[in-house]
Design a protein around this motif. Structure first.
Motif, PDB file in Angstrom:
ATOM      1  N   HIS A 345      51.394  40.450  45.545  1.00  0.00           N
ATOM      2  CA  HIS A 345      50.400  42.060  45.251  1.00  0.00           C
ATOM      3  C   HIS A 345      49.263  42.655  45.904  1.00  0.00           C
ATOM      4  O   HIS A 345      47.843  41.439  45.412  1.00  0.00           O
ATOM      5  CB  HIS A 345      51.353  42.170  44.402  1.00  0.00           C
ATOM      6  N   ALA A 346      48.691  43.585  45.577  1.00  0.00           N
ATOM      7  CA  ALA A 346      47.287  43.998  45.813  1.00  0.00           C
ATOM      8  C   ALA A 346      46.453  44.246  45.037  1.00  0.00           C
ATOM      9  O   ALA A 346      45.706  45.867  44.808  1.00  0.00           O
ATOM     10  CB  ALA A 346      47.191  45.304  47.081  1.00  0.00           C
ATOM     11  N   ALA A 347      47.624  44.156  43.116  1.00  0.00           N
ATOM     12  CA  ALA A 347      47.121  45.415  42.443  1.00  0.00           C
ATOM     13  C   ALA A 347      45.392  44.893  41.786  1.00  0.00           C
ATOM     14  O   ALA A 347      44.291  45.135  41.119  1.00  0.00           O
ATOM     15  CB  ALA A 347      47.459  45.224  41.018  1.00  0.00           C
ATOM     16  N   PHE A 348      44.723  43.605  42.082  1.00  0.00           N
ATOM     17  CA  PHE A 348      43.276  43.259  42.684  1.00  0.00           C
ATOM     18  C   PHE A 348      43.033  43.309  43.481  1.00  0.00           C
ATOM     19  O   PHE A 348      41.657  43.102  43.244  1.00  0.00           O
ATOM     20  CB  PHE A 348      43.244  41.679  41.601  1.00  0.00           C
ATOM     21  N   GLY A 349      42.983  43.957  44.324  1.00  0.00           N
ATOM     22  CA  GLY A 349      42.318  43.866  45.721  1.00  0.00           C
ATOM     23  C   GLY A 349      42.632  43.162  46.383  1.00  0.00           C
ATOM     24  O   GLY A 349      43.360  41.873  46.567  1.00  0.00           O
ATOM     25  N   TYR A 350      41.519  42.366  47.912  1.00  0.00           N
ATOM     26  CA  TYR A 350      41.871  41.793  48.279  1.00  0.00           C
ATOM     27  C   TYR A 350      40.495  41.171  48.805  1.00  0.00           C
ATOM     28  O   TYR A 350      40.129  42.126  49.280  1.00  0.00           O
ATOM     29  CB  TYR A 350      43.142  41.582  49.442  1.00  0.00           C
ATOM     30  N   GLY A 351      40.218  39.913  49.982  1.00  0.00           N
ATOM     31  CA  GLY A 351      39.231  39.717  50.129  1.00  0.00           C
ATOM     32  C   GLY A 351      37.799  39.329  50.046  1.00  0.00           C
ATOM     33  O   GLY A 351      38.728  39.060  48.563  1.00  0.00           O
TER      34      GLY A 351
END
Length: 405
Positions: A345-351
């Protein structure tokens, strides 16, 4: 909210009537489900232009597919994070650090701050986090058979952990929560006033710690060095404001949305009580289903992205609540499956800009759920009450009255 005109380079067929602020289900709504309301974008094109998708009424390109969001968030050369979202509310232009810095400056400050919120550091904090959760929940259990869980538990729990990190006393907790609410969910008068108050507070705290150092986050920042020099006042402010704002609302909202789900789904609630070992996995699924943050980038150059003519200066929205409901990424994305494995999941962002405090946030959420389920009997949403949800840059929840009578 004033809406800026659609730029000439945006084809009319790519414009869609959608906004995280004004679409149906985004205004404060009793028993609302803004996450489900947002998920409907997956029935349309993978990228489109929303004429009004920021607090200031600016339009953004909306990236709906999780894999495309990852491409944007990974490509810091083309999509900059420097927006001065906080300082612009004051008519100023300084970045929250490291969130609004691009490489290579971002890496310098990220390396400085990483050890303060590393998994190792979070392990050291864990006993205090658990003790705080137990104290609050025991107090709630002793005082009756219902509570406003945001006011009585989620906010006091998460904000007090963050205050301990900053080296600040608990007795100002309500004041700080009030500032955060005005900043993240207030109107055009309350928001800049809260921003000014927070800046003045951070500046004053930094001045105090320079004169009287103690063992806390702000002392570390005012004494820290990058490239052989001390941080400037603006850099200290940029870090202080980011940590202050990030610590106040999002984790409390995550706990609230999780408890609201369990209050409505008694079988899942009973499963986690019976098998508490499942809580860690369940917390990841609740983060997937109910993330709270829209991430925005600014194009640094003209680019054709998946057929969209993005031009230098355009805003590009990577909303976590959209990525996390992507059917290409998750099977049955609108179903909460507490046993879901490999939950990317992307709840904490990415990259490179992935949330610096994610390790601490995860532990707070898991511990909050563990101790709540261990100490409070089967709970529901109290009859004749309705939780109020809201969309926006950060999704929110209030008036969540739980009952276990």
């Amino acid at each position: 909210m004033a809406i800026n005109p659609v730029p000439d380079h945006v084809p009319s067929e790519m414009v869609r009537d959608f906004s995280l602020f004004t679409s149906p289900g985004m205004a404060p709504t009793p028993n609302g489900d803004p996450h489900a309301a947002v998920a409907c974008v997956h029935a349309g094109p993978p990228i489109f232009y929303s004429p009004c998708n920021t607090r200031g009424g600016r339009g953004t390109w909306v990236i709906t597919r999780a894999r495309d969001q990852r491409r944007v968030l990974q490509d810091t050369e083309t999509f900059s994070s420097h927006r001065s979202i906080f300082s612009s509310a004051l008519g100023e232009n300084w970045p929250m650090i490291p969130l609004e810095l691009d490489p290579p400056a971002h890496g310098v400050f990220r390396s400085l701050l990483n050890p303060l919120l590393s998994p190792k550091r979070v392990m050291v904090l864990e006993p205090a986090v658990r003790e705080r959760a137990i104290t609050l929940i025991d107090r709630i259990a002793a005082s009756g058979t219902s509570c406003d869980v945001m006011k009585d538990f989620a906010f006091p729990f998460t904000v007090s952990i963050f205050l301990r990190l900053l080296g600040l006393p608990d007795h100002r907790l309500d004041t700080f929560v009030g500032w955060a609410k005005d900043l993240l969910h207030g109107d055009d008068v309350k928001r800049p006033a809260a921003a000014r108050t927070i800046v003045a507070f951070i500046d004053e705290l930094a001045t105090k710690r320079r004169k009287e150092p103690v063992d806390d986050f702000m002392t570390f920042i005012v004494q820290a060095q990058v490239g052989g020099r001390r941080l400037t006042e603006e850099e200290v402010r940029g870090i202080g404001v980011l940590v202050f704002v990030a610590g106040l609302d999002t984790v409390a909202a995550a706990i609230g949305f999780g408890l609201a789900y369990l209050a409505r789904n008694l079988k899942d609630q009973e499963l986690l009580r019976r098998e508490p070992d499942r809580i860690m996995l369940a917390a990841e699924e609740l983060l997937r289903a109910y993330p709270t943050v829209q991430i925005i980038r600014v194009a640094t150059k003209d680019i054709d992205f998946e057929g969209a003519p993005i031009r230098k200066g355009d805003y590009v929205s990577c909303a976590t609540m959209i990525a996390n409901r992507d059917p290409a990424e998750f099977e049955c994305p609108n179903t909460v499956d507490l046993a879901r494995e490999e939950n990317r999941h992307a709840a904490f962002g990415y990259g490179p800009h992935r949330c610096l405090g994610s390790h601490l946030a995860r532990r707070e959420i898991v511990i909050g759920l563990e101790e709540w389920l261990a100490r409070i009997p089967a709970f529901r949403i109290k009859k004749a009450t309705a939780p109020i949800t809201s969309g926006g840059h950060v999704f929110g929840l209030e008036n969540l009255i739980l009952d276990w009578s």
